[in-house]
Motif scaffolding. Structure first.
Motif, PDB file in Angstrom:
ATOM      1  N   ARG A   1       0.833  -1.202   0.000  1.00  0.00           N
ATOM      2  CA  ARG A   1       0.000   0.000   0.000  1.00  0.00           C
ATOM      3  C   ARG A   1       0.869   1.254   0.000  1.00  0.00           C
ATOM      4  O   ARG A   1       0.583   2.222  -0.717  1.00  0.00           O
ATOM      5  CB  ARG A   1      -0.922   0.016   1.220  1.00  0.00           C
ATOM      6  CG  ARG A   1      -1.686   1.323   1.360  1.00  0.00           C
ATOM      7  CD  ARG A   1      -2.694   1.307   2.469  1.00  0.00           C
ATOM      8  NE  ARG A   1      -3.323   2.622   2.596  1.00  0.00           N
ATOM      9  CZ  ARG A   1      -4.441   2.859   3.262  1.00  0.00           C
ATOM     10  NH1 ARG A   1      -5.070   1.870   3.863  1.00  0.00           N
ATOM     11  NH2 ARG A   1      -4.924   4.082   3.323  1.00  0.00           N
ATOM     12  N   PHE A   2       1.931   1.245   0.801  1.00  0.00           N
ATOM     13  CA  PHE A   2       2.857   2.373   0.874  1.00  0.00           C
ATOM     14  C   PHE A   2       3.446   2.663  -0.505  1.00  0.00           C
ATOM     15  O   PHE A   2       3.536   3.832  -0.930  1.00  0.00           O
ATOM     16  CB  PHE A   2       3.953   2.035   1.878  1.00  0.00           C
ATOM     17  CG  PHE A   2       5.116   2.971   1.906  1.00  0.00           C
ATOM     18  CD1 PHE A   2       4.993   4.245   2.438  1.00  0.00           C
ATOM     19  CD2 PHE A   2       6.365   2.567   1.438  1.00  0.00           C
ATOM     20  CE1 PHE A   2       6.073   5.113   2.482  1.00  0.00           C
ATOM     21  CE2 PHE A   2       7.453   3.427   1.481  1.00  0.00           C
ATOM     22  CZ  PHE A   2       7.305   4.701   2.006  1.00  0.00           C
ATOM     23  N   LEU A   3       3.834   1.629  -1.231  1.00  0.00           N
ATOM     24  CA  LEU A   3       4.366   1.796  -2.578  1.00  0.00           C
ATOM     25  C   LEU A   3       3.356   2.482  -3.484  1.00  0.00           C
ATOM     26  O   LEU A   3       3.684   3.454  -4.186  1.00  0.00           O
ATOM     27  CB  LEU A   3       4.748   0.428  -3.146  1.00  0.00           C
ATOM     28  CG  LEU A   3       5.058   0.372  -4.646  1.00  0.00           C
ATOM     29  CD1 LEU A   3       6.327   1.124  -4.958  1.00  0.00           C
ATOM     30  CD2 LEU A   3       5.172  -1.078  -5.107  1.00  0.00           C
ATOM     31  N   VAL A   4       2.127   2.005  -3.476  1.00  0.00           N
ATOM     32  CA  VAL A   4       1.090   2.578  -4.346  1.00  0.00           C
ATOM     33  C   VAL A   4       0.852   4.049  -4.002  1.00  0.00           C
ATOM     34  O   VAL A   4       0.747   4.915  -4.892  1.00  0.00           O
ATOM     35  CB  VAL A   4      -0.216   1.765  -4.229  1.00  0.00           C
ATOM     36  CG1 VAL A   4      -1.351   2.464  -4.968  1.00  0.00           C
ATOM     37  CG2 VAL A   4      -0.015   0.357  -4.781  1.00  0.00           C
ATOM     38  N   GLU A   5       0.774   4.361  -2.714  1.00  0.00           N
ATOM     39  CA  GLU A   5       0.521   5.744  -2.283  1.00  0.00           C
ATOM     40  C   GLU A   5       1.651   6.669  -2.747  1.00  0.00           C
ATOM     41  O   GLU A   5       1.408   7.778  -3.240  1.00  0.00           O
ATOM     42  CB  GLU A   5       0.395   5.803  -0.758  1.00  0.00           C
ATOM     43  CG  GLU A   5      -0.797   5.064  -0.195  1.00  0.00           C
ATOM     44  CD  GLU A   5      -2.064   5.909  -0.157  1.00  0.00           C
ATOM     45  OE1 GLU A   5      -2.064   7.028  -0.722  1.00  0.00           O
ATOM     46  OE2 GLU A   5      -3.053   5.446   0.433  1.00  0.00           O
ATOM     47  N   CYS A   6       2.884   6.219  -2.597  1.00  0.00           N
ATOM     48  CA  CYS A   6       4.018   7.052  -2.982  1.00  0.00           C
ATOM     49  C   CYS A   6       4.076   7.261  -4.492  1.00  0.00           C
ATOM     50  O   CYS A   6       4.314   8.384  -4.965  1.00  0.00           O
ATOM     51  CB  CYS A   6       5.315   6.436  -2.480  1.00  0.00           C
ATOM     52  SG  CYS A   6       5.558   6.546  -0.700  1.00  0.00           S
ATOM     53  N   ILE A   7       3.884   6.196  -5.255  1.00  0.00           N
ATOM     54  CA  ILE A   7       3.925   6.327  -6.712  1.00  0.00           C
ATOM     55  C   ILE A   7       2.822   7.260  -7.188  1.00  0.00           C
ATOM     56  O   ILE A   7       3.030   8.102  -8.069  1.00  0.00           O
ATOM     57  CB  ILE A   7       3.798   4.948  -7.385  1.00  0.00           C
ATOM     58  CG1 ILE A   7       4.996   4.065  -7.021  1.00  0.00           C
ATOM     59  CG2 ILE A   7       3.673   5.087  -8.898  1.00  0.00           C
ATOM     60  CD1 ILE A   7       6.341   4.632  -7.399  1.00  0.00           C
ATOM     61  N   ALA A   8       1.625   7.150  -6.600  1.00  0.00           N
ATOM     62  CA  ALA A   8       0.518   8.028  -6.980  1.00  0.00           C
ATOM     63  C   ALA A   8       0.843   9.482  -6.697  1.00  0.00           C
ATOM     64  O   ALA A   8       0.395  10.386  -7.418  1.00  0.00           O
ATOM     65  CB  ALA A   8      -0.752   7.615  -6.234  1.00  0.00           C
TER      66      ALA A   8
END
Length: 287
Positions: free
Chosen positions: A170-177
């Motif tokens: 989830r952290f990865l997705v939030e940062c990329i977004a």
């Protein structure tokens, strides 16, 4: 690579381990009594980092603790980034931005040169990630914690790391977004085999940066996140065979499916970006 704010022996070990970034820590790894002396030492450490082509950064305490004194003490050293622990709201980032802006002006530093790296260490911080990362233009990366986050979640820790897989994804997705670099949480077990498996999992889902407190882990992290000569050659071969088959030419070898072709193209693109960065920073490791 995190290093204590006052321990020169561990700072030297960090410098010699070859990290891309050294974060001098005034929070967890420096006692309150040692912080005044550590701030002065960190100013010197930032210069030592620059001399080696390493990015120098500092983790301060929360602003409602010793953070303001930390900030004033280290800003003369012109750290490239300030890490803020236990970030849970956009307001914390905005307040830090204002303080950095004032100190850049006071110490004659270039305006907006100092980045902010929020550290997410709680469920509340995770669910507010989007707001936190958009709170200031200084934020271009974000760090995920491990132990405090696990305590907040009441997770049962293990070297296979499965208890944090969902939140790391989830952290990865939030940062990329948000257009920010996600810096994965540290691997705090002394188990080289489990570390290798954890790094392989992290790279598989798209993570490309990781923090550590152990100098001996730096080489393994670099190896996991930097395309090797063999991987580059395999990617080039895969792309060549796929494009030959697509264009009706003799391809040779096994069939290459589109997902693997696209993965190979991304690997070569990442290698090119790393080489550009190495050339710009004077790092000869990829030459």
């Amino acid at each position: 690579m995190f290093a204590p704010g006052l321990d020169t022996v561990r700072q030297q070990a960090a410098l010699e381990s070859g990290p891309d970034v050294i974060v001098a820590d005034l929070e967890e790894f420096t006692s309150p009594a040692d912080r005044p002396a550590a701030r002065a030492r960190i100013v010197t450490l930032m210069a030592e980092c620059r001399a080696r082509g390493i990015v120098g950064a500092v983790r301060i305490n929360k602003l409602d603790g010793d953070g303001l004194d930390d900030l004033r003490g280290v800003m003369p050293g012109a750290p490239a980034a300030i890490f803020l622990p236990h970030t849970e709201t956009a307001a914390q980032i905005q307040a830090l931005d204002q303080q950095i802006t004032a100190l850049e002006r006071e110490f004659g530093l270039a305006p907006r040169q100092t980045e902010i790296v929020p550290t997410l260490e709680s469920a509340r911080g995770i669910v507010a990630t989007a707001a936190i990362l958009s709170a200031s233009t200084r934020v271009s990366a974000c760090l995920l914690a491990a132990e405090d986050l696990s305590a907040d979640l009441d997770a049962v820790r293990g070297p296979d790391g499965i208890e944090l897989h969902a939140v790391r994804a989830r952290f990865l997705v939030e940062c990329i977004a948000a257009g920010c670099v996600p810096v994965d949480c540290p691997f705090n077990y002394q188990d080289a085999t489990a570390l290798a498996a954890d790094l392989a999992w992290a790279r598989r889902i798209g993570l490309k940066a990781k923090c550590t407190v152990y100098p001996h882990q730096v080489a393994a992290i670099h190896a996991a996140f930097t395309p090797s000569a063999q991987q580059i050659a395999q990617a080039q071969d895969m792309i060549g065979r796929y494009e030959a088959a697509r264009d009706g030419k003799p391809a040779g070898g096994a069939r290459v499916d589109p997902p693997d072709y696209n993965t190979a193209r991304r690997l070569l693109a990442r290698d090119a970006r790393l080489r550009e960065w190495a050339q710009a920073s004077g790092d000869t490791a990829l030459s």
